[in-house]
Write an enzyme that holds these catalytic residues in place. Structure first.
Site, mmCIF file in Angstrom:
data_model
loop_
_atom_site.group_PDB
_atom_site.id
_atom_site.type_symbol
_atom_site.label_atom_id
_atom_site.label_comp_id
_atom_site.label_asym_id
_atom_site.label_seq_id
_atom_site.Cartn_x
_atom_site.Cartn_y
_atom_site.Cartn_z
ATOM 1 N N ARG A 65 30.136 76.658 15.394
ATOM 2 C CA ARG A 65 29.459 77.922 15.653
ATOM 3 C C ARG A 65 30.429 79.114 15.701
ATOM 4 O O ARG A 65 30.115 80.201 15.263
ATOM 5 C CB ARG A 65 28.758 77.791 17.005
ATOM 6 C CG ARG A 65 27.874 78.921 17.383
ATOM 7 C CD ARG A 65 27.347 78.674 18.785
ATOM 8 N NE ARG A 65 26.225 77.748 18.779
ATOM 9 C CZ ARG A 65 24.956 78.145 18.591
ATOM 10 N NH1 ARG A 65 24.670 79.402 18.397
ATOM 11 N NH2 ARG A 65 23.982 77.278 18.608
ATOM 12 N N HIS B 243 32.050 48.400 22.600
ATOM 13 C CA HIS B 243 33.293 47.657 22.374
ATOM 14 C C HIS B 243 33.232 46.217 22.884
ATOM 15 O O HIS B 243 33.596 45.278 22.176
ATOM 16 C CB HIS B 243 34.470 48.368 23.047
ATOM 17 C CG HIS B 243 34.605 49.820 22.664
ATOM 18 N ND1 HIS B 243 34.324 50.283 21.402
ATOM 19 C CD2 HIS B 243 34.998 50.907 23.369
ATOM 20 C CE1 HIS B 243 34.542 51.585 21.362
ATOM 21 N NE2 HIS B 243 34.951 51.997 22.546
ATOM 22 N N LYS C 287 38.224 51.938 34.482
ATOM 23 C CA LYS C 287 39.301 52.940 34.474
ATOM 24 C C LYS C 287 40.086 52.798 35.771
ATOM 25 O O LYS C 287 39.594 52.224 36.745
ATOM 26 C CB LYS C 287 38.714 54.351 34.429
ATOM 27 C CG LYS C 287 37.730 54.597 33.308
ATOM 28 C CD LYS C 287 38.397 55.173 32.099
ATOM 29 C CE LYS C 287 37.393 55.518 31.019
ATOM 30 N NZ LYS C 287 37.899 55.317 29.665
ATOM 31 N N ASP D 290 29.778 53.548 27.910
ATOM 32 C CA ASP D 290 31.007 53.969 27.240
ATOM 33 C C ASP D 290 31.751 52.780 26.610
ATOM 34 O O ASP D 290 32.344 52.911 25.548
ATOM 35 C CB ASP D 290 31.921 54.671 28.259
ATOM 36 C CG ASP D 290 33.148 55.311 27.629
ATOM 37 O OD1 ASP D 290 32.985 55.983 26.591
ATOM 38 O OD2 ASP D 290 34.261 55.144 28.163
ATOM 39 N N LYS E 90 40.154 47.649 14.965
ATOM 40 C CA LYS E 90 41.507 47.260 15.407
ATOM 41 C C LYS E 90 41.891 46.002 14.642
ATOM 42 O O LYS E 90 41.090 45.068 14.522
ATOM 43 C CB LYS E 90 41.528 46.996 16.917
ATOM 44 C CG LYS E 90 41.351 48.284 17.738
ATOM 45 C CD LYS E 90 41.451 48.002 19.226
ATOM 46 C CE LYS E 90 41.048 49.214 20.045
ATOM 47 N NZ LYS E 90 42.115 50.143 20.361
ATOM 48 N N HIS F 135 35.303 51.904 17.203
ATOM 49 C CA HIS F 135 36.685 51.801 16.703
ATOM 50 C C HIS F 135 37.346 50.479 17.100
ATOM 51 O O HIS F 135 38.348 50.103 16.526
ATOM 52 C CB HIS F 135 37.509 53.027 17.099
ATOM 53 C CG HIS F 135 37.982 53.024 18.516
ATOM 54 N ND1 HIS F 135 37.175 53.372 19.566
ATOM 55 C CD2 HIS F 135 39.176 52.709 19.068
ATOM 56 C CE1 HIS F 135 37.851 53.278 20.695
ATOM 57 N NE2 HIS F 135 39.078 52.874 20.424
ATOM 58 N N GLU G 287 41.721 49.705 31.598
ATOM 59 C CA GLU G 287 42.465 50.926 31.282
ATOM 60 C C GLU G 287 43.129 51.461 32.536
ATOM 61 O O GLU G 287 42.539 51.404 33.617
ATOM 62 C CB GLU G 287 41.527 51.991 30.724
ATOM 63 C CG GLU G 287 40.957 51.647 29.389
ATOM 64 C CD GLU G 287 40.152 52.802 28.841
ATOM 65 O OE1 GLU G 287 40.711 53.557 28.039
ATOM 66 O OE2 GLU G 287 39.000 52.972 29.263
ATOM 67 N N LYS H 9 30.089 56.727 18.606
ATOM 68 C CA LYS H 9 29.377 56.184 19.749
ATOM 69 C C LYS H 9 29.502 57.151 20.927
ATOM 70 O O LYS H 9 30.409 57.958 20.923
ATOM 71 C CB LYS H 9 29.950 54.816 20.120
ATOM 72 C CG LYS H 9 31.457 54.873 20.498
ATOM 73 C CD LYS H 9 31.820 53.917 21.560
ATOM 74 C CE LYS H 9 31.664 54.469 22.941
ATOM 75 N NZ LYS H 9 32.828 55.183 23.476
HETATM 76 C C1 BG6 Z 1 36.475 55.059 23.863
HETATM 77 C C2 BG6 Z 1 35.945 55.427 25.211
HETATM 78 O O1 BG6 Z 1 35.437 54.610 23.025
HETATM 79 O O2 BG6 Z 1 37.431 54.031 23.985
HETATM 80 C C3 BG6 Z 1 37.064 55.820 26.152
HETATM 81 O O3 BG6 Z 1 35.033 56.501 25.103
HETATM 82 C C4 BG6 Z 1 38.140 54.772 26.161
HETATM 83 O O4 BG6 Z 1 36.582 56.044 27.468
HETATM 84 C C5 BG6 Z 1 38.564 54.400 24.759
HETATM 85 O O5 BG6 Z 1 39.258 55.280 26.888
HETATM 86 C C6 BG6 Z 1 39.534 53.242 24.751
HETATM 87 O O6 BG6 Z 1 40.002 53.062 23.451
HETATM 88 P P1 BG6 Z 1 41.391 52.347 23.184
HETATM 89 O O7 BG6 Z 1 41.448 52.193 21.711
HETATM 90 O O8 BG6 Z 1 42.440 53.244 23.751
HETATM 91 O O9 BG6 Z 1 41.326 51.039 23.924
#
Ligand code: BG6
Length: 465
Positions: A46, A224, A310, A219, A166, A162, A200, A132
């Site tokens: 925008r 994942h 987290k 999330d 990997k 993603h 994480e 996502k």
């Molecule tokens: C993302 C999440 O999809 O994956 C994040 O939204 C998360 O919250 C991240 O930190 C972790 O990805 P990776 O590749 O660092 O394990």
């Protein structure tokens, strides 16, 4: 007239995802010579073009040669798409990358369709990439997918997870289906339980605006964790092409029962409520753990545990497959327990596979010691392992779907997590846990009361680093 070149249109190009993941991946692909010869990167938003927006491309010399453009538009207003339309005039392939919040997906997709920029028939090849989480629950995910499919054909749609991209996750396929020896024991007869850990160390940082609406289940688990599990649980696909892998994963997901909230734990790290942008009374989970069950012949009765969170002690993603114990091991005259055989698929930061077995401790006495047989993935190549987003982008550029879940898989994954989301939304509070701990005490108790053994943390098990 046939168009030439490829245009990558990034909606949300000034956001965090574009600057941290997408543009650096474009720069690295450029460096490796893996981009189409005439690629333009177009930011759409925008505002005026934000300053320094293309800086991540400039980290590589070839990346800084990529042509960039900025077009102004308002996501939900088809009339404002004229500049984009004119800019795309002569291209052979157009990729729309929606690096924007899910609430913008329908307005963008509807505007693209209304301005004739969606359909591929007779025009350039058009593809759309969506990040996502696709939706906020089962109903909204269905709605988004429905609207996406009204505008684009299934082969034009690329839904990102993603983790699937990997390399170590993809190696699960090679490991399982090129080694008959493991496949023969990959079932309820020899496997006692499976545990997936996606930990994480980071807190939510400055992401409260997103995270406090979403939480760990949406999330990480809906996507994942379940995708990783689908690759572990699925039947051997007829071939390793995208359609057959997706079908096999969908079948596995259909066999996983929706999560029973009575065998799940919701956690929130201490201090979460003080994070800037978090609602004062937020009940959002930053940690989730649960036991899953699978109703098919291969896995019936094998408990499957996952936990993700987290502010845990370190970043580690691994799947641990625990095999049944040897029936008995007689050392001297005393029956003793052997050392459980574990197979660990290390996704990150360590990358590889470890088979942890019992061995004889060297020396005169007959004693057992745990030993790891290690495949260190990075040793298989001299090159740096590609980052997941490089893999995602090169697949989209090539039009392949192997590392993208299908709409049906995503919908089924929402069905699996939906009872948990609904039950947590109804009431109750998350259990708090200390930052830097492995999560709430209730998660340990979950294991005990469901006879799952215990969570395996890095460094806990001899023979596994
Ligand atoms: C993302 C999440 O999809 O994956 C994040 O939204 C998360 O919250 C991240 O930190 C972790 O990805 P990776 O590749 O660092 O394990």
């Amino acid at each position: 007239m046939e168009g030439v070149g490829t245009d990558l249109v990034i909606f949300g190009a000034s956001g965090d995802l574009a600057s941290r993941k997408i543009l650096p991946a474009v720069a690295r692909l450029a460096e490796r010579g893996l981009l189409p010869s005439r690629l333009r990167v177009i930011g759409a938003g925008r505002s005026e073009q934000p300053e320094h927006i293309w800086a991540p491309l400039q980290t590589s010399s070839r990346g800084s040669n990529i042509e960039t453009r900025w077009v102004r538009l308002a996501y939900g207003e088809p009339d404002s798409y004229r500049e984009l339309r004119e800019t795309l005039g002569g291209s052979a392939t157009v990729i729309y990358y929606l690096a924007t919040p899910p609430s913008t997906f329908i307005p963008i997709v509807t505007s693209l369709a209304a301005t004739g920029l969606a359909n591929s028939e007779g025009g350039p090849k058009r593809r759309i990439v969506v990040e996502k989480p696709l939706g906020n629950d089962l109903a909204s995910a269905r709605e988004i997918d429905h609207r996406l499919r009204e505008a684009f054909g299934e082969e034009q749609v690329f839904r990102i997870d993603h983790y699937l991209a990997k390399d170590t996750v993809q190696n699960t396929l090679a490991f399982r289906f090129s080694n008959a020896v493991f496949e023969a024991m990959w079932n309820r007869t020899l496997i006692e339980s499976i545990q997936v850990n996606v930990a994480e160390e980071v807190t939510i940082g400055s992401r409260a605006g997103y995270y406090d609406q979403v939480g760990a289940v949406r999330d990480m688990v809906q996507n994942h964790v379940l995708q990783l599990l689908a690759l572990i649980l699925m039947e051997p696909p007829r071939t390793l092409d995208a359609a057959n892998i997706r079908r096999a994963k969908l079948d596995a997901l259909l066999a996983i029962n929706p999560i029973d909230p009575s065998v799940a734990v919701r956690g929130q790290y201490e201090g979460y409520l003080d994070e800037p942008g978090v609602a004062l009374d937020s009940r959002r989970e930053t940690y989730a753990a649960a036991r899953l069950t699978v109703d098919n012949w291969r896995w019936y009765g094998v408990p499957i545990y996952f936990r993700t969170g987290k502010a845990l002690p370190r970043r580690v993603t691994q799947a641990i497959i625990r095999f049944r114990d040897a029936p008995l091991l007689r050392l001297d005259s005393q029956p003793q327990r052997g050392i459980p055989t574990l197979l660990v698929i290390h996704v990150q930061p360590k990358e590889g596979v470890t088979l942890r077995i019992g061995a004889k401790r060297p020396g005169a006495r007959f004693e057992m010691v745990a030993a790891g047989m290690d495949l260190e993935y990075s040793r298989l190549t001299r090159e740096e392992l590609p980052e997941a987003y490089e893999h995602v982008l090169s697949e989209v550029l090539a039009g392949g779907h192997t590392v993208f879940p299908s709409g049906e898989e995503i919908e089924r994954s929402w069905e699996i997590v939906d009872p948990l989301i609904r039950s947590w939304e109804l009431g109750g509070h998350p259990e708090t846990y200390r930052k830097g701990s492995w999560g709430p005490e209730e998660a340990r108790e979950l294991m005990i009361r469901t006879q799952g053994g215990r969570w395996i943390n890095p460094g806990d098990e001899p023979g596994i680093s």
